[in-house]
Each structure stands twice: as C-alpha cells, then as structure tokens.
Design a protein around this motif. Structure first.
Motif, PDB file in Angstrom:
ATOM      1  N   LEU A  49      40.971   1.570  43.987  1.00 55.20           N
ATOM      2  CA  LEU A  49      40.729   0.574  45.023  1.00 55.20           C
ATOM      3  C   LEU A  49      40.969   1.127  46.421  1.00 55.20           C
ATOM      4  CD1 LEU A  49      42.469  -2.492  43.310  1.00 55.20           C
ATOM      5  CD2 LEU A  49      40.014  -1.988  43.391  1.00 55.20           C
ATOM      6  N   TRP A  50      41.148   2.441  46.553  1.00 54.33           N
ATOM      7  CA  TRP A  50      41.549   2.996  47.852  1.00 54.33           C
ATOM      8  C   TRP A  50      40.548   2.631  48.945  1.00 54.33           C
ATOM      9  CZ3 TRP A  50      40.027   5.923  51.918  1.00 54.33           C
ATOM     10  CH2 TRP A  50      41.032   6.339  52.807  1.00 54.33           C
ATOM     11  N   ASN A  51      39.272   2.696  48.672  1.00 55.49           N
ATOM     12  CA  ASN A  51      38.259   2.415  49.696  1.00 55.49           C
ATOM     13  C   ASN A  51      38.108   0.918  49.980  1.00 55.49           C
ATOM     14  OD1 ASN A  51      36.630   4.909  50.650  1.00 55.49           O
ATOM     15  ND2 ASN A  51      36.938   5.250  48.462  1.00 55.49           N
ATOM     16  N   SER A  52      38.797   0.086  49.207  1.00 62.78           N
ATOM     17  CA  SER A  52      38.710  -1.363  49.403  1.00 62.78           C
ATOM     18  C   SER A  52      40.006  -1.944  49.939  1.00 62.78           C
ATOM     19  CB  SER A  52      38.347  -2.037  48.077  1.00 62.78           C
ATOM     20  OG  SER A  52      38.173  -3.425  48.236  1.00 62.78           O
ATOM     21  N   PHE A  53      41.136  -1.407  49.487  1.00 57.44           N
ATOM     22  CA  PHE A  53      42.446  -1.942  49.854  1.00 57.44           C
ATOM     23  C   PHE A  53      42.708  -1.711  51.341  1.00 57.44           C
ATOM     24  CE2 PHE A  53      46.651  -3.262  48.270  1.00 57.44           C
ATOM     25  CZ  PHE A  53      46.261  -3.959  47.131  1.00 57.44           C
ATOM     26  N   THR A  54      43.282  -2.715  51.998  1.00 58.29           N
ATOM     27  CA  THR A  54      43.511  -2.636  53.442  1.00 58.29           C
ATOM     28  C   THR A  54      44.926  -2.201  53.774  1.00 58.29           C
ATOM     29  OG1 THR A  54      41.896  -4.403  53.749  1.00 58.29           O
ATOM     30  CG2 THR A  54      43.357  -3.914  55.604  1.00 58.29           C
ATOM     31  N   ARG A  55      45.904  -2.783  53.109  1.00 57.95           N
ATOM     32  CA  ARG A  55      47.308  -2.425  53.347  1.00 57.95           C
ATOM     33  C   ARG A  55      48.111  -2.833  52.128  1.00 57.95           C
ATOM     34  NH1 ARG A  55      47.201  -6.696  58.013  1.00 57.95           N
ATOM     35  NH2 ARG A  55      47.265  -8.622  56.799  1.00 57.95           N
ATOM     36  N   SER A  56      49.338  -2.304  52.049  1.00 57.71           N
ATOM     37  CA  SER A  56      50.155  -2.566  50.874  1.00 57.71           C
ATOM     38  C   SER A  56      51.617  -2.520  51.292  1.00 57.71           C
ATOM     39  CB  SER A  56      49.857  -1.536  49.773  1.00 57.71           C
ATOM     40  OG  SER A  56      50.500  -1.893  48.571  1.00 57.71           O
ATOM     41  N   GLY A  57      52.503  -2.759  50.335  1.00 56.56           N
ATOM     42  CA  GLY A  57      53.926  -2.592  50.598  1.00 56.56           C
ATOM     43  C   GLY A  57      54.737  -3.864  50.558  1.00 56.56           C
ATOM     44  N   THR A  58      54.220  -4.958  49.961  1.00 60.76           N
ATOM     45  CA  THR A  58      55.001  -6.188  49.903  1.00 60.76           C
ATOM     46  C   THR A  58      56.167  -6.041  48.931  1.00 60.76           C
ATOM     47  OG1 THR A  58      53.464  -7.049  48.247  1.00 60.76           O
ATOM     48  CG2 THR A  58      53.094  -7.695  50.520  1.00 60.76           C
ATOM     49  N   VAL A  59      57.330  -6.523  49.353  1.00 60.30           N
ATOM     50  CA  VAL A  59      58.490  -6.618  48.463  1.00 60.30           C
ATOM     51  C   VAL A  59      58.941  -8.072  48.467  1.00 60.30           C
ATOM     52  CG1 VAL A  59      59.223  -4.258  48.915  1.00 60.30           C
ATOM     53  CG2 VAL A  59      60.157  -6.079  50.307  1.00 60.30           C
ATOM     54  N   ASP A  60      59.793  -8.434  47.524  1.00 57.81           N
ATOM     55  CA  ASP A  60      60.233  -9.819  47.445  1.00 57.81           C
ATOM     56  C   ASP A  60      61.135 -10.155  48.629  1.00 57.81           C
ATOM     57  OD1 ASP A  60      60.184 -12.273  46.253  1.00 57.81           O
ATOM     58  OD2 ASP A  60      60.782 -11.534  44.283  1.00 57.81           O
ATOM     59  N   THR A  61      61.345 -11.450  48.866  1.00 60.39           N
ATOM     60  CA  THR A  61      62.169 -11.874  49.989  1.00 60.39           C
ATOM     61  C   THR A  61      63.636 -11.515  49.754  1.00 60.39           C
ATOM     62  OG1 THR A  61      62.571 -14.059  49.028  1.00 60.39           O
ATOM     63  CG2 THR A  61      60.634 -13.809  50.452  1.00 60.39           C
ATOM     64  N   TYR A  62      64.417 -11.530  50.828  1.00 59.71           N
ATOM     65  CA  TYR A  62      65.827 -11.179  50.717  1.00 59.71           C
ATOM     66  C   TYR A  62      66.570 -12.125  49.781  1.00 59.71           C
ATOM     67  CZ  TYR A  62      70.765 -10.818  51.755  1.00 59.71           C
ATOM     68  OH  TYR A  62      72.129 -10.699  51.628  1.00 59.71           O
ATOM     69  N   LEU A  63      66.295 -13.425  49.869  1.00 60.80           N
ATOM     70  CA  LEU A  63      67.014 -14.369  49.012  1.00 60.80           C
ATOM     71  C   LEU A  63      66.780 -14.061  47.540  1.00 60.80           C
ATOM     72  CD1 LEU A  63      66.715 -17.844  50.772  1.00 60.80           C
ATOM     73  CD2 LEU A  63      68.581 -16.182  50.850  1.00 60.80           C
ATOM     74  N   ASN A  64      65.550 -13.681  47.174  1.00 61.45           N
ATOM     75  CA  ASN A  64      65.287 -13.314  45.777  1.00 61.45           C
ATOM     76  C   ASN A  64      65.973 -12.014  45.414  1.00 61.45           C
ATOM     77  OD1 ASN A  64      63.775 -15.573  45.172  1.00 61.45           O
ATOM     78  ND2 ASN A  64      61.827 -14.632  45.704  1.00 61.45           N
TER      79      ASN A  64
END
Length: 920
Positions: free
Chosen positions: A496-511
């Motif tokens: 998906l490299w040519n389609s994906f725009t950005r990445s790097g989500t992690v869960d919230t601090y409370l979780n």
C-alpha cells in the motif's frame, strides 16, 4: 512469441556450462547488478558513481523456498534470453522468472514452477550496505544520498526489510495458498537518490497497476496534505458547528469522523437515525458544511468485517465469513438442547480451560459461539474435563437467528470474531468483500469524503495475513473516486506504499495507563504522559524510515480522573514541541463530553493552535527545531515576531494547585503558570518587575501593590517574565507565592419558582400533593411519560450564568414508590435546534427517601450517581425540566424539590447547604 524452453534443456544448459559460466548481468540506466551462477549476488553498482549497494563480503542468494516442510536456498541460476531459471539445493524445484528492464527498474516475474511446488517462497532477496535508514515496510535501505528498494509488483507478494548485523536484508515473499498462487508474483529493484525514489515508485505502480493515490505522479505521502493534523471525533448533524468551532480554536483543518458517528451496522452500513435522521443526505450536507469552512473530512470505517447486528448476520447468517475453526456435530439435537456434543476436540476453542490462547479481543464472551446451519448458538463453557467435546450452557437462536433441530454430522462453524465492533470477519476468497465495499464506496463518494481510516485491519484471516490486510484496503480504495485523498489505517503494508498517506497512530494515554494497571504494574512504573508521547515519537520516526510521514496520535484530551489530574498544559506543550521539532502532525482523539468535563480544554486548544500555525508556516528555523527534538526535555514558547523556545523545568508554587514551568530568558527568567483545574484567581508574587502575556503574546494585565504583583491565573497558559531575576531567584519567589481563588458560584433554584409550565407537569399544591420533607412547593409529573418519547410537558426556569465554564447540575428528588425513576433536563438551544437532554435521576438505590441526584445508571445505582457536566458561556439561559418516568398520576410520580447548578466540579449539594442558601 518467445520460445518455450523445456526443463530438460535448462538442466542440460546448467550442467553443461557450469565451469565456463560468467556472471549474469542485469543492467539499466541507473544500476548494473551481477548475479553469480550459484544465484548469489556479486555486485549492484550505481551509475554513474560506481557505488556498490550490496553488503560485502556476506553471500546473499537470490531466493529461498519451503518445499516439503524444509526451507531451501537457491544455489543455481542460468539466464536464457530474458528467462532466469533458479534451482535449489536438496530438491528438484526450478523457478523460471521473466526478467524485464526499464530505465528505472529491473523486474523479476515468476512465470512457472517445475518440480515440487514450494508452499512459501522468498521470490527475491538482496543484502545492502545502505543502513542509515531501513524502511521495514517500504523494503528499502537508504542514506542521504542513495536508496535501494525492492518493491513487489502486485498484491501476490509482500516486501519487508530487516536489519542484520552490518547490513539490511530486503526480501519479497509470497505463499501458495490460500489466495492467489505463486505464479505471477514479482519484484522490482529500484535504485535512485532518495528524493527521486517516490516518483519512480509511482511510475512502477502505474506500470503494474498497484494500489496508488496521488496527484500529478506524486503519491499523497509526499504531498503537503500529509503534514496536516486532524481531529478524530464523533460528528453528527447536530454537533457539526461545534466541530467547526473546535477546528478554528485549534488551527486543525482535518476531521476524521468516527464510524459510530453515523454507522449503526457495519456491512450494509446502515445509518444511526438519532445522529443522522436525514440518512445519507444528512451526512452529505454535514461534510459539505465542513468543506465550506476549508476543512477536509475523513471516514473512519471498518471494511474487513460485519457487525453481528447487520442483515448479513441476522436473521440468517451469511456463509461468506472466515471460518477460523470448525467441528462436526456428534449427535442429532433439538431446538431446546443446551448441551451440544461435537465429534471432535474442542480444547482450543474459546472458553475451554485447556485453550493455549489466552487473549480474546473484546472479551471471551464475544467469541464463545458456533454456527450450525442457519443458527448461531452462544455457549457458556466447554466440557467435560479432559474430554473437551461438549458446548455447555447453550443459548439457542442468538443474534436473531432461529433455534432449530440439527442432524448429526452437521458442520459447526466458528467464524473469526472482531471483539471491537463485535462482528464477523469477511472471507476474502468470497465475493462478500466486493458487496460490502460497493456499499461503503456508495456512501463515501456520494458524501465527497477526503480521507479514510481503515480501522481493525488486523482482523483478517491469519493464514495469509499481509495479503488480506492489503487486499481489503486496496479493494475499497479502487472504488473511492476522490484523488488525491488521505489514506490511513491500522496497518500500513508494503503493497500500500503508493496509496498510504501517513501512519503512526498509537492508543490514547488513558488506554495505555489502563493497560499498565490491568497488567499489574506498580504505581511508580505507570507510564507518564511524557513516556506515552516519547513512545509515539519513536514510532513516528520508524515510519519515516519508510519515507512516509508519521503522526503523533491518537492523543486524547481527558479530564481529571481516578489515576490522573487530567491533561495538563505542560504535557500538551511537550507534545506540540515535538510535533514542531519533527514537523509531524498530531491527531486528537476525544469527545465533546470529555472536553466539556475538562476545564483546561480552552487553554489546551490555544497551545495547539499556536504551535500548529508555526509548524505549518515553516516559521521556526531548522536549527531550533533540532534542539526541540530531544526527548525528556521540556521547552516553552515565548511568543513574539520571532518566537523563542527556552528550556524549562518544573517549579513548585506556594499553592500546589498552580502549576509552573520555569527557564532562563534574556538575562532573567520566564515561567508558564496555570491552575491545574482551571480555577480563576490571582497569584501574588513578591516583586514589581514582572509582566505577563498569553500564548499569543497579548498582555495580561497584572495588579501591583504592597510590593507584590498579582497575576491572573485560570485555565490558560500565562507566561510571566521576571526581569533581572535569575531562574533560581524566580524559583524562590514562586515557592513563596500565594493564590487567592475567586469564590465559586453555586446557584439554587426552588422548584416552585418556574417562569413557565406546560403539559403533564404541575406544582404539587395544584394536584393536592404535599410532602412535609420538601423545602417548598414541589413539582410533579401528572401523566405516564416514557423515556424514549418526546417530553409530555416541562417547567422552565430563567437563570443567569455569571462565568463561562463547566457547570454541574444536581436536583433534590423523591420517588414515592422507590425504583429508578427520573426527570430529564436541558438548556434549549438558540434557533430552535434540539438541545442535549440529560437524564436527571435514575438512582435505583434511593428507596423512597429524598436525595440529591445527578444521573444514575438504573436499579443498582447509589445516589447521587454521576454528576451532570454542562459547558456554559456566561449569560442568560432557560433551563427546562421534563417528566421522564412515572406511574401515571401525581400522587405516585417522581417529585422534584430543588435544583442546584455549581461551577465547583468537586461539590455535591447537601440539604443543609440548600436550606441555608434558600433562606437567605
């Protein structure tokens, strides 16, 4: 047509020329690669520099194959025209590749297989000395000057890179089944200066019709849109104006709309009528309204699964879900049987004490199911001990299916379950994915969304994980018309490299914090907010090795709770400083309920906006941004025409409710100050040479008297300059400072003092209802209202809110027959728009006594339940109280005596306080 070579001819060629064989050369305008006759790489030279990108002297063979359960390394290679034949030691397997060259890449496509078929295949492998950055998903090694990438030429194969001792291994792999066969899989070698690589990969994607998403030959991960921050929040027809306002306050110009905002059932993607009563037209208008304010709008969605409440499941479950496990019915059963014996071993099914798998997403109860014919059956446990062949405590006809008789030998299917939405995972070898993504694309395109986040990407058939993760996203993306668009998701893959725009989500601090507590971590080892941010920074940097922007998120805005003081201003400034330092977007995952309950929200958004505007304007020099990158170091923004950043450390204030971060500035010192709960007041600090500004650089007026400066303190970040004082001297002054809080206001309203009354509600005295323990004339419903229907009447009260902020609503009530009765309350919105209605009462453990209540959860709730928090600006308001529950007449219906509104979030009213206030 090219001649087809016989396998015997190839064997003769290999055997007859081994002694005389020269290196096999693959060459184009950019590189010259040499492969030895034993299929090991000898060189990969860049043109015109002559740099060798291969790792030396380690020997790396082109391919490996798993045949008959053993992994074998390629040991022979012969080129005939454009056909490369590769053999393996210890088996008769031969692979024939078609080799093609362009000026920009050299591609290898698996054309045919002779001999025993591999089950798994490393199609192409290279070891490179380019290790400054190793893009594990991009399958590339690169430095500031050079890059080498091995890119799969279709979804059949998957690329990955891994760091070794002194080199990086790039490999493209595939497998025989399930899914597409090995033949046709391919890989291409691309080498170029790093700045040129994205453009070349786009050209490759066009040539091989790979998933892509960009503009003018540039993938979106290289476009400015990828650098923008976004909100991740629920958006409805009713709250869209608040969303727009939050974008203005924060400087964030993208919004990712949570799936539950509009979607009731995943699969057919039905609408939530309470959020979008106008259905798809309401959603289209909501998106258009944000577009009118220059805001890009995204659809957060689940595309690899289907809700158990969807029509694909109930009343007849579809057969096109992934069958994770199966077992055969051991005997005939009737529709009433609650113990169901199977013919096989159930020891590894969910609920078996012998099961080795301990984690079941969302809780094991969502996974304890079996499907027999068209019936879904939920079970409580598996037994008997040691035999593990019987489902016990069966609940027949679950999820709206019909309980039925089933014959011995019937196959029992356990569908793969996603515990997040509580749904079944689609079998991508069927046409169900096409059906569901058709519907998803219909909504996406009609509403003109700009962004997408494919959540739950990990929920696919594990037997070919990466292929299915890529495939479901690629299938949907091909149907979405908008280009360029922002493509995000839980899992970013090589394909998906040519389609994906950005990445790097992690869960919230409370979780994250909750996870540490559940895991039994000691309090001293609980992750701090800064630990959480640092983790997000490290993840963001790993994504950048893939030449894709990483984000710092999802980051929450949360109020004070059991284990945290709530998000503090120094913590959001730490996040924003790292965002600015790395030019990395942030994402804020929260809700209006959380933000309304947190008094610091306005100050938080001011800080976000100040940093976001600096970042997007490119107003901070790189040398400064490099200094801000250091983890575990705090900096505070000094606003001005040329913004400055000073390193700061926590300082203690005489009143610990006021927080401070202090550092040196212009021969003196500067400190940020705020009240940790946003209370208003003044901090008295000894000295006259103090001045204060807000985050935008506007002067904050201070009072000077008796040798002290009184600084206004509230929910905002106030920056105070100590002219001529060292940081140590300023620290001492802060330690001796005193805080005088503005008295908090509590409003008391007698029930009988309404300004208007309509419908089935009345003053007690008008209905011959009196109560000796009431503090005045009460109000009471006169009919039989229902909680789900429109109000049958109301009393309304005029009141003046003196200070903007979060206020808490309480009421003194009594239920003559006990139970979990209730009223409801709202502040009618201007312009006739519907207001948020709050349940007032519903604490079932009150008995028949008068009690103070907020909002309860039913029969088990002890008064006062949960406080009702309402964000209000200063000004005139109308409060309405509605009957919500009752037994049918005024004598036995719920009674309301006194209403209390307080800006003190820690306050719960008492009878004594109410009597004292009402008697004044």
């Amino acid at each position: 047509m090219r001649p087809i070579l016989s396998l015997a001819f190839f064997f003769a060629l290999i055997g007859g020329t081994r002694a005389q064989a020269a290196d096999i050369i693959f060459e184009n305008a950019r590189i010259r690669a040499a492969l030895a006759e034993d299929s090991s790489w000898k060189s990969l030279l860049a043109k015109p520099s002559g740099k060798d990108y291969l790792s030396q002297p380690r020997k790396i063979s082109l391919a490996t194959a798993t045949v008959d359960g053993k992994t074998r390394t390629s040991n022979s290679a012969v080129l005939f025209g454009e056909k490369l034949v590769v053999g393996f030691g210890g088996c008769e397997t031969k692979l024939t590749y078609d080799v093609s060259r362009t000026d920009d890449w050299i591609a290898f496509r698996l054309e045919s297989i002779a001999g025993p078929r591999p089950t798994n295949l490393t199609l192409a492998r290279i070891g490179t000395s380019l290790t400054d950055h190793v893009g594990t998903r991009l399958c590339a090694g690169w430095s500031d000057d050079d890059s080498l990438c091995l890119m799969a030429t279709g979804l059949k194969a998957h690329g990955r890179a891994a760091r070794r001792d002194n080199y990086a291994e790039l490999a493209v792999t595939t497998q025989d089944s399930p899914g597409p066969k090995l033949e046709g899989a391919g890989a291409a070698i691309v080498a170029a200066p790093p700045a040129e690589l994205p453009g070349l990969l786009w050209k490759l994607a066009e040539a091989y019709d790979l998933p892509r998403n960009g503009e003018d030959g540039i993938p979106t991960n290289q476009l400015p849109v990828a650098r923008r921050s976004y909100w991740f929040i629920a958006v409805t027809q009713d709250n869209v104006d608040r969303v727009i306002d939050s974008c203005e306050r924060s400087g964030i110009r993208q919004v990712m709309m949570m799936s539950g905002s509009w979607c009731k059932d995943v699969g057919h993607y039905t609408f939530r009528e309470n959020a979008y009563p106008d259905g798809i037209e309401g959603l289209r208008k909501t998106v258009a309204k944000m577009h009118d304010h220059g805001i890009l709008v995204g659809m957060h969605c689940f595309a690899s699964k289907v809700s158990k409440t969807d029509a694909y499941v109930t009343p007849v479950p579809d057969r096109r879900f992934w069958v994770e496990m199966s077992a055969t019915l051991g005997a005939d059963i009737s529709p009433d049987d609650t113990a169901i014996r199977m013919a096989g071993d159930l020891s590894q099914w969910p609920g078996s004490p012998a099961c080795k798998r301990k984690h079941w997403e969302g809780g094991i109860e969502k996974h304890r199911e079996i499907v027999l014919d068209d019936e879904i059956i939920r079970y409580e446990s598996i037994g008997p001990e040691g035999r593990w062949d019987t489902f016990l405590g069966c609940r027949r006809g679950s999820w709206g299916t019909a309980a039925a008789a089933h014959r011995s030998g019937t196959e029992g299917r356990h569908y793969g379950v996603d515990g997040c939405i509580n749904g079944y995972i689609i079998d991508q070898e069927t046409d169900l994915l096409d059906e569901t993504t058709d519907r998803l694309a219909e909504i996406f395109n009609a509403c003109d969304f700009d962004m997408v986040y494919f959540d739950g990407g990990e929920d696919v058939d594990r037997s070919r994980f990466t292929y299915y993760v890529s495939n479901f996203q690629a299938t949907a993306m091909r149907k979405f018309k908008k280009r360029p668009m922002v493509h995000m998701g839980t899992i970013f893959t090589h394909n998906l490299w040519n389609s994906f725009t950005r990445s790097g989500t992690v869960d919230t601090y409370l979780n994250t914090l909750h996870g540490a507590i559940v895991a039994g971590a000691e309090m001293e080892k609980w992750p701090t907010v800064r630990n959480h941010i640092d983790r997000s920074v490290r993840y963001m940097l790993s994504v950048r090795d893939d030449m894709v922007p990483g984000e710092l998120g999802w980051f929450g805005i949360w109020p004070k709770g059991e284990h945290t003081d709530g998000l503090q201003l120094d913590e959001i400034e730490y996040l924003m400083a790292k965002s600015l330092a790395y030019d990395a977007p942030i994402s804020l995952e929260t809700s209006f309920a959380q933000m309304d309950r947190h008094p610091l929200t306005p100050g938080i958004l001011e800080i976000v906006r100040a940093y976001e505007e600096l970042r997007m304007a490119g107003a901070v020099p790189q040398v400064t941004r490099r200094r801000l990158q250091e983890l575990e170091r705090d900096f505070i923004l000094v606003p001005g025409n040329s913004p400055e950043f000073i390193e700061a450390w926590k300082a203690e204030v005489g009143d610990n409710r006021v927080r401070a971060w202090l550092g040196p500035h212009n021969g003196g010192a500067a400190t940020t100050l705020w009240h940790y709960l946003g209370k208003e007041g003044k901090l008295a600090v000894t000295g006259k040479n103090l001045s204060a500004v807000d985050i935008c650089g506007r002067t904050v007026p201070c009072e000077v008297s008796d040798g002290k400066t009184k600084i206004p303190i509230d929910h905002r970040r106030t920056l105070v300059h100590f002219k001529g004082a060292s940081p140590e001297e300023a620290r001492d002054l802060l330690a001796k400072a005193s805080f005088e809080q503005r008295p908090l206001v509590t409003l008391w309203i007698q029930a009988e003092s309404f300004a208007g009354i309509e419908g089935e509600i009345a003053k007690g005295s008008d209905e011959n209802v009196s109560d000796p323990e009431a503090m005045g004339d009460l109000i009471v419903g006169t009919g039989r209202p229902r909680p789900t229907s429109d109000p049958t009447g109301f009393c309304q009260y005029r009141l003046t809110i003196p200070h903007a902020g979060v206020w808490t609503l309480w009421a003194r009530v009594r239920y003559p027959r006990g139970g979990d009765m209730s009223f409801s309350a709202d502040f009618p919105a201007p312009g006739g728009e519907p207001a948020k209605r709050h349940v007032l009462g519903n604490c079932g453990q009150a008995g028949t006594a008068w009690h103070w209540t907020g909002s309860g959860g039913g029969v088990t709730t002890v008064p006062p339940g949960s406080p009702i928090r309402i964000k209000l600006d200063s000004g005139e308001y109308t409060l309405r109280i509605h009957p919500r529950e009752g037994h049918g007449n005024a004598q036995v219906n719920p009674r309301l005596d006194v209403i209390c509104l307080s800006e003190d979030l820690d306050y719960t009213p008492t009878d004594a306080d109410a009597k004292a206030a009402l008697s004044e």
